[in-house]
Structures are given as C-alpha cells and as structure tokens.
Design a protein around this motif. Structure first.
Motif, PDB file in Angstrom:
ATOM      1  N   GLN A  11     -23.541  31.687  24.001  1.00 28.14           N
ATOM      2  CA  GLN A  11     -22.258  32.346  23.794  1.00 28.14           C
ATOM      3  C   GLN A  11     -22.372  33.466  22.760  1.00 28.14           C
ATOM      4  N   LEU A  12     -23.118  33.232  21.696  1.00 26.81           N
ATOM      5  CA  LEU A  12     -23.287  34.253  20.658  1.00 26.81           C
ATOM      6  C   LEU A  12     -24.091  35.444  21.152  1.00 26.81           C
ATOM      7  N   SER A  13     -24.904  35.247  22.166  1.00 24.96           N
ATOM      8  CA  SER A  13     -25.699  36.361  22.701  1.00 24.96           C
ATOM      9  C   SER A  13     -24.866  37.311  23.554  1.00 24.96           C
ATOM     10  N   THR A  14     -23.695  36.849  23.994  1.00 27.98           N
ATOM     11  CA  THR A  14     -22.864  37.681  24.868  1.00 27.98           C
ATOM     12  C   THR A  14     -21.464  37.950  24.330  1.00 27.98           C
ATOM     13  N   GLY A  15     -21.045  37.175  23.316  1.00 26.44           N
ATOM     14  CA  GLY A  15     -19.690  37.326  22.798  1.00 26.44           C
ATOM     15  C   GLY A  15     -19.542  36.658  21.448  1.00 26.44           C
ATOM     16  N   THR A  16     -18.350  36.164  21.163  1.00 23.82           N
ATOM     17  CA  THR A  16     -18.074  35.546  19.870  1.00 23.82           C
ATOM     18  C   THR A  16     -17.764  34.060  20.049  1.00 23.82           C
ATOM     19  N   VAL A  17     -17.901  33.325  18.949  1.00 18.72           N
ATOM     20  CA  VAL A  17     -17.469  31.932  18.884  1.00 18.72           C
ATOM     21  C   VAL A  17     -16.373  31.877  17.830  1.00 18.72           C
ATOM     22  N   ASP A  18     -15.149  31.598  18.256  1.00 15.04           N
ATOM     23  CA  ASP A  18     -13.984  31.685  17.384  1.00 15.04           C
ATOM     24  C   ASP A  18     -13.367  30.312  17.121  1.00 15.04           C
ATOM     25  N   PHE A  19     -12.946  30.117  15.880  1.00 14.35           N
ATOM     26  CA  PHE A  19     -12.276  28.888  15.483  1.00 14.35           C
ATOM     27  C   PHE A  19     -10.933  29.227  14.834  1.00 14.35           C
ATOM     28  N   ALA A  20      -9.922  28.414  15.116  1.00 15.69           N
ATOM     29  CA  ALA A  20      -8.646  28.501  14.418  1.00 15.69           C
ATOM     30  C   ALA A  20      -8.666  27.507  13.262  1.00 15.69           C
ATOM     31  N   VAL A  21      -8.328  27.962  12.069  1.00 14.81           N
ATOM     32  CA  VAL A  21      -8.310  27.120  10.875  1.00 14.81           C
ATOM     33  C   VAL A  21      -6.862  26.952  10.430  1.00 14.81           C
ATOM     34  N   GLU A  22      -6.479  25.691  10.181  1.00 16.20           N
ATOM     35  CA  GLU A  22      -5.107  25.388   9.775  1.00 16.20           C
ATOM     36  C   GLU A  22      -5.100  24.638   8.452  1.00 16.20           C
ATOM     37  N   GLN A  23      -4.006  24.766   7.716  1.00 17.45           N
ATOM     38  CA  GLN A  23      -3.842  24.057   6.446  1.00 17.45           C
ATOM     39  C   GLN A  23      -2.543  23.263   6.458  1.00 17.45           C
ATOM     40  N   ALA A  24      -2.554  22.170   5.683  1.00 20.99           N
ATOM     41  CA  ALA A  24      -1.338  21.367   5.504  1.00 20.99           C
ATOM     42  C   ALA A  24      -1.231  21.007   4.030  1.00 20.99           C
ATOM     43  N   ARG A  25      -0.061  21.135   3.484  1.00 25.18           N
ATOM     44  CA  ARG A  25       0.156  20.735   2.090  1.00 25.18           C
ATOM     45  C   ARG A  25       0.595  19.275   2.064  1.00 25.18           C
ATOM     46  N   GLY A  26      -0.224  18.440   1.389  1.00 21.54           N
ATOM     47  CA  GLY A  26       0.064  17.012   1.341  1.00 21.54           C
ATOM     48  C   GLY A  26       0.120  16.420   2.734  1.00 21.54           C
ATOM     49  N   GLY A  27       1.169  15.670   3.011  1.00 18.38           N
ATOM     50  CA  GLY A  27       1.346  15.067   4.327  1.00 18.38           C
ATOM     51  C   GLY A  27       2.174  15.908   5.266  1.00 18.38           C
ATOM     52  N   GLY A  28       2.376  17.189   4.928  1.00 21.19           N
ATOM     53  CA  GLY A  28       3.193  18.078   5.741  1.00 21.19           C
ATOM     54  C   GLY A  28       2.488  18.538   7.004  1.00 21.19           C
ATOM     55  N   PRO A  29       3.169  19.328   7.819  1.00 24.53           N
ATOM     56  CA  PRO A  29       2.591  19.797   9.078  1.00 24.53           C
ATOM     57  C   PRO A  29       1.509  20.850   8.850  1.00 24.53           C
ATOM     58  N   PHE A  30       0.607  20.967   9.808  1.00 24.84           N
ATOM     59  CA  PHE A  30      -0.417  21.991   9.756  1.00 24.84           C
ATOM     60  C   PHE A  30       0.148  23.319  10.250  1.00 24.84           C
ATOM     61  N   THR A  31      -0.236  24.376   9.561  1.00 26.11           N
ATOM     62  CA  THR A  31       0.150  25.726   9.961  1.00 26.11           C
ATOM     63  C   THR A  31      -1.078  26.631   9.934  1.00 26.11           C
ATOM     64  N   ALA A  32      -1.001  27.743  10.626  1.00 29.36           N
ATOM     65  CA  ALA A  32      -2.151  28.655  10.743  1.00 29.36           C
ATOM     66  C   ALA A  32      -2.545  29.203   9.381  1.00 29.36           C
TER      67      ALA A  32
END
Length: 222
Positions: A145-166
């Motif tokens: 995949q890296l030889s022909t394009g990109t490898v992308d990841f979405a990273v999210e954060q959550a404060r304490g026990g709250g919901p995850f957001t981008a």
C-alpha cells in the motif's frame, strides 16, 4: 537495583537471545504527516507536522497470521514546546484490554494507558481509514500500500469517561525500512511524551520505562 528494573530483566535477556525487540519485533518503519483536526487548545496538544511511525505485529507471528496490531509514531513537537512526543498504540477493546486481530482494517488501537495533561485525563484511540487489501495481517500488504499510496489513520481523544471526538489524522506516505538492525527506531512514550503530557498511572509508567530500556539494551539499540 529498583524493583522495576529487577522485574523487567528477563526482557533484556530475551532481546539479547533474539537480537531483536521483545515487543513488536516485526514491522514497517514509515514516514508521513499528522494533521490536527480538533480546534486549537481543545484537548491534547497535538500539532500538524512531519512524523515517523511504525506499523507492527506485537508477537511477530509469521506472514498473515493473526497478532496484536501495533501503531507508533513520533511527533517532533507539540503545542507547548519543541519536544519530541512518542505515541504507542496496540489493537484493543474497551480502552485497556489487548485484543489480537485477523486483519489491519479490523483493528481498533488504544494507548492502553491514559494521558495526563494540565490536570485532565485523556484517552487516545485510532483506526485505519485506508482499505488495505491482502491476506490477513501481513506486513507485506502494508508495504504494498505504501508503494502506491498512503496508509491513513483517524486518531480520536476522549476526556475522562466522555465520548471520543476527532483529534487528528495520520497519513504515512512512504516506507523507510523494515526489520534490519540499522532500522531499529525505538519509540518510548515513557521518556518522550511532549512537554506537559504524562502517562498515567506513574507506577505503571516506571515499570513500562524499565521494560523498554531493558529490551533496548538487550538488543543493543540506542
């Protein structure tokens, strides 16, 4: 000798015998960028910039066999200072439980330990956005995949026990090398965690720091 050093000495011996990492012994070192998506000042101090990362297999199972999928990357600065910041993640469930996976797209990644920042506690998680094809959990599929394009990841954060957001997007666009000794790039969030970010709890961070150090020393890495 500290208790943390004593309890992790077997890792030093194991790395010496294998002449390779005890944790995540096989992987692909790659380069790319991190792009912040969260508003400035909201949550962890990630800033956009160049990164070096590694996509790996936790136990080093051969070929396409299932394993713990690993994701690591190093940012050269954060919003507070020009200080390197390493982030390590592994395939997991419920934030703190290791979970093996059969394929790269199926993995959800977590730091397993929360991060402290300016009096608040945050969790990080990530998932693959690129539809990597290929059989099972083969590192060759990542290289292809890296030889022909990109490898992308979405990273999210959550404060304490709250919901995850981008929080940010990771985009790796080229492979640097594989598992050759000269390509051994140690990532260690216990010694490189930005200017004001800390791994929690402290006692577990000390144990983890000793484990990483003994693994590095055992295989002769810097």
């Amino acid at each position: 000798m500290r208790i943390s050093d004593l309890t992790t000495l077997p890792l030093k011996a194991g790395a010496a015998l294998r002449d390779r990492r005890v944790f995540h012994p096989t992987g692909v070192l790659c380069a790319g960028t991190v792009t912040r998506l969260a508003p400035d000042g909201e949550g962890l101090p990630v800033v956009s910039g160049d990164i070096v990362g590694r996509i790996s297999k936790g136990a080093g199972t051969p070929g396409a066999l299932p394993d713990f999928a690993g994701l690591a990357w190093r940012m050269q600065r954060d919003a507070d200072a020009q200080v390197p910041w390493d982030v390590l993640m592994v395939s997991s469930t419920a934030r703190v439980l290791l979970r093996p996976t059969r394929s790269w797209p199926a993995a959800q990644y977590s730091t397993l330990m929360p991060l402290g920042y300016r009096g608040a506690v945050y969790w990080l998680r990530a998932h693959l956005q690129t539809p990597i094809t290929g059989e099972g959990l083969a590192l060759s599929a990542v290289r292809d995949q890296l030889s022909t394009g990109t490898v992308d990841f979405a990273v999210e954060q959550a404060r304490g026990g709250g919901p995850f957001t981008a929080l940010a997007t990771l985009s790796f666009d080229r492979a640097l090398c594989g598992d050759e000794p000269e390509c051994d790039q140690p990532f260690d969030p216990t010694v490189r965690s930005g200017a004001e970010v800390t791994l929690l709890p402290g006692w577990l961070t000390s144990l983890r720091r000793a484990a990483y150090r003994n693994s590095r020393e055992g295989r002769g890495a810097e």
